[in-house]
Write a protein that holds these residues in place. Structure first.
Motif, PDB file in Angstrom:
ATOM      1  N   THR B   3       0.831  -1.213   0.000  1.00  0.00           N
ATOM      2  CA  THR B   3       0.000   0.000   0.000  1.00  0.00           C
ATOM      3  C   THR B   3       0.866   1.263   0.000  1.00  0.00           C
ATOM      4  OG1 THR B   3      -0.108  -0.170   2.379  1.00  0.00           O
ATOM      5  CG2 THR B   3      -2.034  -0.943   1.157  1.00  0.00           C
ATOM      6  N   PRO B   5       1.823   4.707   1.408  1.00  0.00           N
ATOM      7  CA  PRO B   5       1.613   5.301   2.739  1.00  0.00           C
ATOM      8  C   PRO B   5       0.689   6.525   2.644  1.00  0.00           C
ATOM      9  CG  PRO B   5       3.953   5.114   2.200  1.00  0.00           C
ATOM     10  CD  PRO B   5       3.208   4.772   0.963  1.00  0.00           C
ATOM     11  N   VAL B   6      -0.133   6.669   3.689  1.00  0.00           N
ATOM     12  CA  VAL B   6      -1.150   7.730   3.650  1.00  0.00           C
ATOM     13  C   VAL B   6      -0.512   9.118   3.580  1.00  0.00           C
ATOM     14  CG1 VAL B   6      -1.386   7.983   6.154  1.00  0.00           C
ATOM     15  CG2 VAL B   6      -3.352   8.455   4.663  1.00  0.00           C
ATOM     16  N   GLU B   7       0.697   9.280   4.183  1.00  0.00           N
ATOM     17  CA  GLU B   7       1.368  10.587   4.143  1.00  0.00           C
ATOM     18  C   GLU B   7       1.648  11.024   2.714  1.00  0.00           C
ATOM     19  OE1 GLU B   7       2.454   8.083   5.965  1.00  0.00           O
ATOM     20  OE2 GLU B   7       2.100   8.748   8.020  1.00  0.00           O
ATOM     21  N   HIS B   8       2.069  10.049   1.864  1.00  0.00           N
ATOM     22  CA  HIS B   8       2.369  10.407   0.484  1.00  0.00           C
ATOM     23  C   HIS B   8       1.167  10.995  -0.210  1.00  0.00           C
ATOM     24  CE1 HIS B   8       6.148   7.614   0.201  1.00  0.00           C
ATOM     25  NE2 HIS B   8       6.106   8.383   1.287  1.00  0.00           N
ATOM     26  N   GLY B   9       0.016  10.351   0.036  1.00  0.00           N
ATOM     27  CA  GLY B   9      -1.226  10.862  -0.559  1.00  0.00           C
ATOM     28  C   GLY B   9      -1.510  12.299  -0.132  1.00  0.00           C
ATOM     29  N   VAL B  50      -7.934   9.785  -0.174  1.00  0.00           N
ATOM     30  CA  VAL B  50      -6.854   9.163   0.608  1.00  0.00           C
ATOM     31  C   VAL B  50      -7.322   8.853   2.011  1.00  0.00           C
ATOM     32  CG1 VAL B  50      -4.584   9.555   1.628  1.00  0.00           C
ATOM     33  CG2 VAL B  50      -5.009  10.166  -0.752  1.00  0.00           C
ATOM     34  N   ALA B  51      -8.036   9.857   2.593  1.00  0.00           N
ATOM     35  CA  ALA B  51      -8.502   9.674   3.971  1.00  0.00           C
ATOM     36  C   ALA B  51      -9.513   8.539   4.035  1.00  0.00           C
ATOM     37  CB  ALA B  51      -9.119  10.988   4.468  1.00  0.00           C
ATOM     38  N   ALA B  53      -9.747   5.956   2.074  1.00  0.00           N
ATOM     39  CA  ALA B  53      -9.076   4.673   1.899  1.00  0.00           C
ATOM     40  C   ALA B  53      -8.363   4.274   3.180  1.00  0.00           C
ATOM     41  CB  ALA B  53      -8.078   4.768   0.747  1.00  0.00           C
ATOM     42  N   ARG B  54      -7.790   5.283   3.834  1.00  0.00           N
ATOM     43  CA  ARG B  54      -6.995   4.982   5.039  1.00  0.00           C
ATOM     44  C   ARG B  54      -7.878   4.486   6.170  1.00  0.00           C
ATOM     45  NH1 ARG B  54      -5.630   4.050   9.184  1.00  0.00           N
ATOM     46  NH2 ARG B  54      -3.846   4.637  10.488  1.00  0.00           N
ATOM     47  N   TRP B  55      -9.011   5.158   6.374  1.00  0.00           N
ATOM     48  CA  TRP B  55      -9.839   4.795   7.532  1.00  0.00           C
ATOM     49  C   TRP B  55     -11.048   3.940   7.160  1.00  0.00           C
ATOM     50  CZ3 TRP B  55      -7.582   9.774   7.806  1.00  0.00           C
ATOM     51  CH2 TRP B  55      -6.629   9.902   8.802  1.00  0.00           C
ATOM     52  N   GLY B  56     -11.147   3.611   5.856  1.00  0.00           N
ATOM     53  CA  GLY B  56     -12.205   2.707   5.428  1.00  0.00           C
ATOM     54  C   GLY B  56     -13.598   3.270   5.585  1.00  0.00           C
TER      55      GLY B  56
END
Lengths: 617, 102
Positions: B3, B5-9, B50-51, B53-56
């Motif tokens: 995956t 990383p969420v920071e990159h997004g 992004v958010a 996807a990260r937290w579903g």
């Protein structure tokens, strides 16, 4: 019957309203009777009230018409106070006033502003009656300012000539100096004694203040300031000679017979206050003496018939002040009355002379009018005799009483007496200088005089005033109750020599005048030959340089300051508020560029600031 | 599958947003300003995705759909305005439109 006293100021006030509200649309046949008739009615009521008062044997009588205002304990009313003093004053004002109004219906008959003239005159009489009848100092002050206003209006009556407007403003401003002092005096009295009712105030002053205490001195000094302003005494005498710019009946009524004596009345009314401040009382006498001498000298040099009479008025009021100052209260009021008679007579007669010569006022352009103007001639003869205190005319009795009163004062009294006698000598000279130059010798007139103007309504008052000027000295003025607390004043005991001197000196003055101006035994030209005599003449002619002095000391610096301070310094603080908000506005306007990108940048910048603030905190 | 990383997004979304903002502020041509605005909108949309996807969570995707609709509407209105502007002023320079200057 005594209650009718409220009608006294009401009639002239109604006359004023009637004339003012019709705005000069009334014809002279109606306006004249309204103007003169209202004063006539007032005089009738005054005579009725006076006889009733004398018969009743009351010492004084108070009538409250209504309460003017009521603020806490301060409750001045339209309350009329009648005692010997105010009775004499109201009779003089309405009586002499009526004669002058009657005369004026003839004198002013060619004037386009006939109704306006009488409306002012009526308002004046109304205010003057409030002044003398008011039982509290507030009502007195109302009348005081009212007569000041009317004086201003009437001096500037012929307003198209700027010089008259200047004279009116001068009179108003100069008397204002005195009025301010008087107003402060009233504040002081109210603050200290808690009342402005004259009788209560005088009682309270006697209870609370000791003789010669600082408050008594201050209060009487401040009142004296008002009195010298209104009565044209040193150092505020400069307005009166210029006040002759008004029509001659005005000069007779306001600037000779009634208004200018308001100061004398004020001092007489509050005399217990002055008795508690002996130093101020002495100052009153001193002011009177100096004024009467200075204006006597000036009167000798003038060439305008009305200015000569004006300076003689200043001089005679000086005598009244002298009388007040030495404590000869009744004598001063007595002189006030006789002076009202003969000075009104002189002024009205001079009015006839001026009118016959087509408004010529220079005495050196008159001459030889004896035959052409017989009524004026006799009026002037009798008026002049009374003015110089010729034996058994009215002026003789009153001036004698003042001078004898001065002699009774210990210490400086003799010098006051001597000064008064010297003044009487000069009175003789200047009065008969005028008389001889105008009525004898060859005619110097540019146009030959017309036949004497005026019908019965001009000559009638002259004849009545002649009788009063001759016999006024025999009238008994009921003032003992006012000034001597009921005791009858004793006869003066003085040697025959003093009497002889007082009779001889005015005659000597007349004789000197005769030798100079009638027989021409002595020549004025020879006297005037040397340079210093010319300078002295110019100095006296200008009224001892008081106008020049005041111009240099007061008027010029004031004008200079006004010029320098054209943009008011105090105003600049207010202007500061304006300029600061204008600057701030200009600053904010700069941010309104109209450019969309600029707005977007500020939004973004603001966002950055907010976010970083949130992050830091 | 590895995956992202969420920071990159988020960093990508931030960079895109700043690029868009700079474009809005510096571009004089109104068409480019409009395009820069679209980039900013899509940057925020990317952040939502992004958010989500990260937290579903589904809300992020819903929000992106709304932004998409909004962007379409905005482009329609914006282009209309630009055409009007060009007709009236014969230019698409945004600096000319400063009649609201105080």
């Amino acid at each position: 019957m005594l209650e009718l006293i409220w009608l006294l100021p009401t009639f002239p006030l109604l006359g004023f309203l009637a004339l003012v509200l019709t705005g000069g649309r009334l014809s002279k046949q109606i306006a004249g009777p309204i103007g003169a008739g209202s004063i006539g009615l007032s005089f009738a009521v005054a005579a009725l009230v006076a006889s009733e008062f004398l018969n009743s044997g009351l010492e004084h009588f108070t009538y409250e018409a209504w309460v003017w205002m009521s603020v806490g304990g301060f409750k001045p009313g339209f309350t009329f106070f009648l005692d010997g003093l105010s009775m004499v004053m109201m009779l003089i004002i309405t009586g002499v006033g009526f004669l002058i109004h009657l005369y004026a219906t003839g004198y002013m008959s060619d004037d386009p502003s006939f109704a306006r003239f009488f409306s002012y005159m009526n308002l004046f009489v109304s205010a003057m009656l409030m002044l003398v009848l008011g039982d509290n100092l507030v009502l007195l002050y109302l009348g005081w300012e009212g007569v000041g206003l009317c004086s201003y209006l009437l001096i500037g009556f012929w307003y198209t000539n700027p010089a008259n407007g200047y004279a009116a403003r001068k009179a108003f401003v100069v008397t204002r100096v005195g009025d301010t002092s008087m107003a402060i005096g009233l504040f002081l009295l109210f603050a200290q004694l808690g009342t402005l009712n004259i009788q209560d105030m005088l009682h309270a002053a006697e209870m609370q203040w000791s003789v010669g205490s600082g408050l008594a001195v201050a209060a009487s000094l401040l009142l004296l300031g008002g009195a010298v302003g209104k009565s044209a005494q040193l150092p505020l005498q400069t307005w009166l000679p210029d006040a002759m710019a008004g029509p001659t009946p005005i000069s007779a009524l306001i600037h000779a017979a009634t208004m200018v004596t308001a100061g004398v009345y004020l001092i007489a009314r509050t005399h217990p206050l002055f008795e508690m401040a002996p130093s101020v009382q002495l100052l009153v006498a001193l002011i009177g003496l100096i004024t009467l001498l200075l204006s006597g000298f000036t009167a000798m040099t003038q060439s305008d018939i009305k200015r000569i009479l004006a300076y003689s008025t200043v001089s005679q009021i000086g005598y009244m002040f002298l009388g007040l100052g030495v404590g000869a209260w009744s004598a001063a009021i007595f002189h006030l009355m006789t002076h009202a008679f003969f000075k009104a007579l002189l002024f009205l007669a001079s009015g006839t002379v001026i009118l016959s010569l087509h408004h010529e006022q220079n005495i050196f352009k008159m001459g030889g009018l004896r035959k052409a103007l017989p009524v004026s001639f006799f009026s002037f003869l009798i008026g002049s005799l009374a003015l110089t205190a010729f034996p058994y005319t009215s002026g003789y009795f009153s001036k004698d009483e003042i001078l004898l009163g001065a002699l009774e004062l210990e210490g400086v009294g003799f010098w006051f007496w001597l000064g008064g006698v010297v003044g009487a000598f000069f009175t003789g000279i200047y009065t008969f200088r005028l008389f001889f130059i105008v009525f004898f010798g060859d005619s110097q007139a540019e146009h030959p005089p017309e036949k004497e103007v005026g019908g019965w309504h001009m000559n009638g008052p002259l004849i009545l005033l002649m009788i009063l000027a001759l016999s006024g000295g025999f009238i008994h003025v009921p003032l003992d109750a006012v000034f001597n607390h009921g005791e009858v004043h004793g006869e003066h005991h003085v040697s025959g020599l003093v009497h002889g001197i007082m009779i001889a000196v005015p005659l000597l003055g007349i004789a000197v005048s005769y030798l100079f101006f009638r027989s021409k035994t002595f020549s004025v030209e020879k006297l005037m030959a040397s340079a210093w005599a010319k300078n002295l003449h110019a100095f006296w002619f200008g009224g001892w340089g008081f106008d020049t002095l005041y111009n240099a000391v007061l008027v010029s610096p004031f004008l200079f300051l006004a010029r320098v301070n054209r943009k008011d310094i105090i105003d600049s603080f207010n202007a500061l508020i304006v300029s600061v908000s204008q600057a701030a506005n200009a600053l904010i306007v700069k941010s309104q560029t109209g450019s969309l990108r600029w707005y977007a940048l500020t939004v973004a910048g603001g966002l950055v600031v907010m976010v970083s603030l949130g992050a830091i905190l | 599958m590895e995956t992202i990383p969420v920071e990159h997004g988020f960093i990508l979304a931030g960079i895109l947003f700043c690029l868009g903002l700079i474009g809005v502020l510096t571009r004089r041509n109104v068409v480019f300003v409009l395009m820069s605005l679209e980039i900013m909108l899509n940057a925020s949309g990317l952040a939502f995705i992004v958010a989500a996807a990260r937290w579903g969570h589904a809300e992020g995707q819903v929000m992106f759909l709304m932004i998409l609709t909004l962007a379409a509407a905005e482009v329609a209105v914006g282009l209309g305005l630009i055409i009007q502007m060009f007709r009236r002023f014969q230019t698409v320079d945004i600096n000319v439109l400063s009649d609201m200057k105080g």
